[in-house]
Design a protein around this motif. Structure first.
Motif, PDB file in Angstrom:
ATOM      1  N   LEU A  47       0.822  -1.202   0.000  1.00 15.13           N
ATOM      2  CA  LEU A  47       0.000   0.000   0.000  1.00 15.13           C
ATOM      3  C   LEU A  47       0.857   1.253   0.000  1.00 15.13           C
ATOM      4  O   LEU A  47       2.051   1.214   0.320  1.00 15.13           O
ATOM      5  CB  LEU A  47      -0.951   0.013   1.193  1.00 15.13           C
ATOM      6  CG  LEU A  47      -0.399   0.268   2.598  1.00 15.13           C
ATOM      7  CD1 LEU A  47      -1.553   0.566   3.549  1.00 15.13           C
ATOM      8  CD2 LEU A  47       0.385  -0.919   3.122  1.00 15.13           C
ATOM      9  N   THR A  48       0.236   2.353  -0.378  1.00  6.99           N
ATOM     10  CA  THR A  48       0.906   3.651  -0.351  1.00  6.99           C
ATOM     11  C   THR A  48       0.478   4.399   0.906  1.00  6.99           C
ATOM     12  O   THR A  48      -0.535   4.069   1.536  1.00  6.99           O
ATOM     13  CB  THR A  48       0.531   4.495  -1.583  1.00  6.99           C
ATOM     14  OG1 THR A  48      -0.862   4.839  -1.510  1.00  6.99           O
ATOM     15  CG2 THR A  48       0.788   3.725  -2.871  1.00  6.99           C
ATOM     16  N   ASP A  49       1.255   5.418   1.256  1.00  4.33           N
ATOM     17  CA  ASP A  49       0.834   6.271   2.361  1.00  4.33           C
ATOM     18  C   ASP A  49      -0.274   7.202   1.860  1.00  4.33           C
ATOM     19  O   ASP A  49      -0.536   7.282   0.657  1.00  4.33           O
ATOM     20  CB  ASP A  49       2.023   7.049   2.923  1.00  4.33           C
ATOM     21  CG  ASP A  49       2.635   8.007   1.912  1.00  4.33           C
ATOM     22  OD1 ASP A  49       2.148   8.067   0.770  1.00  4.33           O
ATOM     23  OD2 ASP A  49       3.602   8.702   2.263  1.00  4.33           O
ATOM     24  N   PRO A  50      -0.986   7.889   2.760  1.00  6.64           N
ATOM     25  CA  PRO A  50      -2.098   8.747   2.322  1.00  6.64           C
ATOM     26  C   PRO A  50      -1.688   9.808   1.304  1.00  6.64           C
ATOM     27  O   PRO A  50      -2.476  10.163   0.421  1.00  6.64           O
ATOM     28  CB  PRO A  50      -2.575   9.388   3.630  1.00  6.64           C
ATOM     29  CG  PRO A  50      -2.200   8.404   4.691  1.00  6.64           C
ATOM     30  CD  PRO A  50      -0.899   7.821   4.231  1.00  6.64           C
ATOM     31  N   GLU A  51      -0.453  10.314   1.407  1.00 10.30           N
ATOM     32  CA  GLU A  51       0.008  11.337   0.466  1.00 10.30           C
ATOM     33  C   GLU A  51       0.505  10.730  -0.837  1.00 10.30           C
ATOM     34  O   GLU A  51       0.846  11.451  -1.770  1.00 10.30           O
ATOM     35  CB  GLU A  51       1.132  12.169   1.102  1.00 10.30           C
ATOM     36  CG  GLU A  51       0.724  12.963   2.335  1.00 10.30           C
ATOM     37  CD  GLU A  51       0.722  12.105   3.595  1.00 10.30           C
ATOM     38  OE1 GLU A  51       1.250  10.963   3.543  1.00 10.30           O
ATOM     39  OE2 GLU A  51       0.186  12.552   4.622  1.00 10.30           O
ATOM     40  N   GLN A  52       0.588   9.391  -0.892  1.00 12.31           N
ATOM     41  CA  GLN A  52       1.095   8.649  -2.045  1.00 12.31           C
ATOM     42  C   GLN A  52       2.506   9.100  -2.429  1.00 12.31           C
ATOM     43  O   GLN A  52       2.853   9.256  -3.593  1.00 12.31           O
ATOM     44  CB  GLN A  52       0.150   8.772  -3.238  1.00 12.31           C
ATOM     45  CG  GLN A  52      -1.211   8.134  -2.985  1.00 12.31           C
ATOM     46  CD  GLN A  52      -1.989   7.877  -4.249  1.00 12.31           C
ATOM     47  OE1 GLN A  52      -1.918   8.640  -5.205  1.00 12.31           O
ATOM     48  NE2 GLN A  52      -2.738   6.789  -4.277  1.00 12.31           N
ATOM     49  N   VAL A  53       3.311   9.289  -1.397  1.00 10.91           N
ATOM     50  CA  VAL A  53       4.712   9.650  -1.578  1.00 10.91           C
ATOM     51  C   VAL A  53       5.595   8.415  -1.480  1.00 10.91           C
ATOM     52  O   VAL A  53       6.534   8.241  -2.248  1.00 10.91           O
ATOM     53  CB  VAL A  53       5.144  10.702  -0.530  1.00 10.91           C
ATOM     54  CG1 VAL A  53       6.644  10.959  -0.606  1.00 10.91           C
ATOM     55  CG2 VAL A  53       4.376  11.999  -0.736  1.00 10.91           C
ATOM     56  N   THR A  54       5.289   7.552  -0.521  1.00 14.36           N
ATOM     57  CA  THR A  54       6.064   6.335  -0.321  1.00 14.36           C
ATOM     58  C   THR A  54       5.115   5.147  -0.191  1.00 14.36           C
ATOM     59  O   THR A  54       3.898   5.308  -0.069  1.00 14.36           O
ATOM     60  CB  THR A  54       6.941   6.429   0.946  1.00 14.36           C
ATOM     61  OG1 THR A  54       6.092   6.631   2.091  1.00 14.36           O
ATOM     62  CG2 THR A  54       7.919   7.578   0.841  1.00 14.36           C
ATOM     63  N   GLY A  55       5.685   3.954  -0.200  1.00 12.92           N
ATOM     64  CA  GLY A  55       4.893   2.742  -0.066  1.00 12.92           C
ATOM     65  C   GLY A  55       5.498   1.809   0.960  1.00 12.92           C
ATOM     66  O   GLY A  55       6.622   2.014   1.425  1.00 12.92           O
ATOM     67  N   ALA A  56       4.757   0.768   1.315  1.00 19.13           N
ATOM     68  CA  ALA A  56       5.234  -0.208   2.289  1.00 19.13           C
ATOM     69  C   ALA A  56       4.644  -1.570   1.954  1.00 19.13           C
ATOM     70  O   ALA A  56       3.589  -1.678   1.314  1.00 19.13           O
ATOM     71  CB  ALA A  56       4.854   0.205   3.706  1.00 19.13           C
ATOM     72  N   VAL A  57       5.345  -2.619   2.394  1.00 19.50           N
ATOM     73  CA  VAL A  57       4.904  -3.997   2.180  1.00 19.50           C
ATOM     74  C   VAL A  57       4.837  -4.688   3.540  1.00 19.50           C
ATOM     75  O   VAL A  57       5.785  -4.609   4.332  1.00 19.50           O
ATOM     76  CB  VAL A  57       5.870  -4.758   1.248  1.00 19.50           C
ATOM     77  CG1 VAL A  57       5.394  -6.192   1.044  1.00 19.50           C
ATOM     78  CG2 VAL A  57       6.002  -4.043  -0.093  1.00 19.50           C
ATOM     79  N   TYR A  58       3.715  -5.371   3.805  1.00 20.13           N
ATOM     80  CA  TYR A  58       3.515  -6.042   5.088  1.00 20.13           C
ATOM     81  C   TYR A  58       3.168  -7.514   4.872  1.00 20.13           C
ATOM     82  O   TYR A  58       2.565  -7.888   3.862  1.00 20.13           O
ATOM     83  CB  TYR A  58       2.389  -5.373   5.884  1.00 20.13           C
ATOM     84  CG  TYR A  58       2.689  -3.956   6.303  1.00 20.13           C
ATOM     85  CD1 TYR A  58       3.418  -3.692   7.456  1.00 20.13           C
ATOM     86  CD2 TYR A  58       2.248  -2.880   5.536  1.00 20.13           C
ATOM     87  CE1 TYR A  58       3.703  -2.387   7.840  1.00 20.13           C
ATOM     88  CE2 TYR A  58       2.527  -1.572   5.911  1.00 20.13           C
ATOM     89  CZ  TYR A  58       3.260  -1.332   7.062  1.00 20.13           C
ATOM     90  OH  TYR A  58       3.542  -0.041   7.431  1.00 20.13           O
ATOM     91  N   ASP A  59       3.540  -8.325   5.855  1.00 21.60           N
ATOM     92  CA  ASP A  59       3.156  -9.730   5.897  1.00 21.60           C
ATOM     93  C   ASP A  59       1.720  -9.802   6.409  1.00 21.60           C
ATOM     94  O   ASP A  59       1.412  -9.318   7.505  1.00 21.60           O
ATOM     95  CB  ASP A  59       4.117 -10.471   6.836  1.00 21.60           C
ATOM     96  CG  ASP A  59       3.822 -11.959   6.930  1.00 21.60           C
ATOM     97  OD1 ASP A  59       2.763 -12.403   6.453  1.00 21.60           O
ATOM     98  OD2 ASP A  59       4.654 -12.683   7.512  1.00 21.60           O
TER      99      ASP A  59
END
Length: 391
Positions: A311-323
């Motif tokens: 998913l992206t952060d609310p500002e769509q500046v960065t993203g992250a991956v989670y298990d």
């Protein structure tokens, strides 16, 4: 025999030119050569011997030049020496990593209360052993490496503008800290030399590509990239590395480029390649087209190993991956029109840090998986077997 002398003379000039271009030249035609690292290291590590042999060969060849051709030989020597001197100066005092990207001049951290940096700025945050620090993501553009120390452990925050990646490493090998200097760019990735062994290390792979300590790999230091405001919501006692006063102007322009408040001039003909959010799980490499990911903002995926929430952060500046695995079960997620995230199994609410904030699973958190936002050309150079998520 004049022609032998002239050939040797221009060989010395050509070798100096090739030596400089192999590591310093970020030209696409050079970056694509798979054997560039081998040739660059061979020339850089033996350049003194090559120069000595070349000079001796030139001096010997002079004795075989006929007397009537000596003046012609001198006419060849003067422009060749001038060109050689110019090439030497260019690649040793101007177009060279240690000059183009000088070491950081000031490294004094400030607490959140004294922060004068925009909270919307992207930062690289680390929190080893509970000690949180943040580094403005625009700073490594100008310092490909920022060495630091946390709880006595030496770390290095890195950045490569050719691949748009900024991993963080522990600087110790066999318990001994290494010091690195920038060589240049090879295969779309920054290459560093350690001052102890002279080995060449790739920024992307954390291992020496050439030199003695083959088989050693620098350990990763877990990091997250997000806005400063988001980072301070997690560890509010984090300290921040302020801007170096000498680079405030360039920092500001780079930040405006990232937020689309500024654009490159029309004469800037080098277009940025596509960005991907990339991850490796259980040895399998996966990449997500950043433009597509922003349009979806949340993706449920399954690669080798655990199911993934991307998913992206609310500002769509960065993203992250989670298990997605939690207490032995795999969850699926969806994002509502208002941006809220819920899992479909329990209807619990989650934030973009992978933390459950309401209902049945409140207080639980998903495991963060290391991911990188970088140019696709840099990612596939070192992960040729990567697969791409199809939206």
């Amino acid at each position: 025999m004049l022609w032998i002398f002239v050939i040797l003379l221009w060989m010395v000039f050509t070798i100096q030119l090739i030596k400089g271009l192999r590591a310093n030249g970020p030209l696409s035609a050079l970056q694509k050569l798979s054997w560039q690292m081998d040739l660059a290291y061979a020339k850089w590590s033996s350049v003194v011997v090559i120069r000595i042999v070349g000079v001796i060969a030139l001096l010997v060849s002079v004795f075989f030049v006929p007397d009537e051709a000596r003046l012609a030989a001198l006419a060849w020597v003067m422009p060749a020496l001038a060109l050689w001197g110019g090439i030497y100066w260019l690649f040793n005092h101007y177009w060279v990593g240690r000059v183009t990207f000088p070491p950081i001049g000031r490294e004094v951290f400030a607490c959140a209360e004294d922060n004068a940096v925009d909270l919307g700025l992207q930062v690289i945050g680390v929190e080893p052993n509970g000690v949180a620090k943040a580094f403005p993501a625009t700073m490594p553009y100008f310092y490909p490496q920022i060495p630091d120390e946390i709880e006595g452990n030496p770390i290095r925050v890195t950045y490569c503008s050719l691949c748009h990646s900024g991993p963080v490493y522990d600087l110790r090998v066999d318990g001994k800290p290494l010091t690195f200097s920038l060589i240049g760019a090879i295969s779309y990735n920054a290459t560093f030399s350690d001052t102890i062994t002279g080995s060449w290390w790739r920024q992307e792979t954390r291992e020496p590509a050439k030199g003695p300590p083959r088989g050693h790999v620098l350990e990763d230091v877990a990091f997250e990239q997000m806005t400063l405001g988001d980072w301070l919501d997690k560890p509010p006692d984090s300290t921040l590395l302020p801007y170096d006063p000498a680079f405030v102007g360039p920092y500001t322009f780079t930040t405006e480029l990232q937020s689309y408040k500024a654009s490159k001039p029309t004469w800037h003909m080098v277009g940025d390649p596509p960005l991907v959010l990339s991850v490796v799980t259980d040895g399998a490499a996966r990449a997500y087209n950043w433009s597509q990911l922003k349009s979806h903002s949340l993706v449920n995926d399954s690669v080798a190993g655990p199911d993934l929430l991307v998913l992206t952060d609310p500002e769509q500046v960065t993203g992250a991956v989670y298990d997605c695995s939690l207490d032995g079960h795999s969850l699926s997620f969806e994002r509502a029109g208002d941006g809220s995230i819920t899992d479909t199994e329990t209807g619990s609410s989650w934030d973009h840090f992978g933390r459950c904030t309401k209902r049945k699973l409140e207080g639980k958190a998903l495991r963060l998986i290391k991911s990188f936002q970088q140019y696709v050309r840099g990612w596939i150079t070192f992960h040729a077997q990567t697969t791409f998520y199809e939206c």
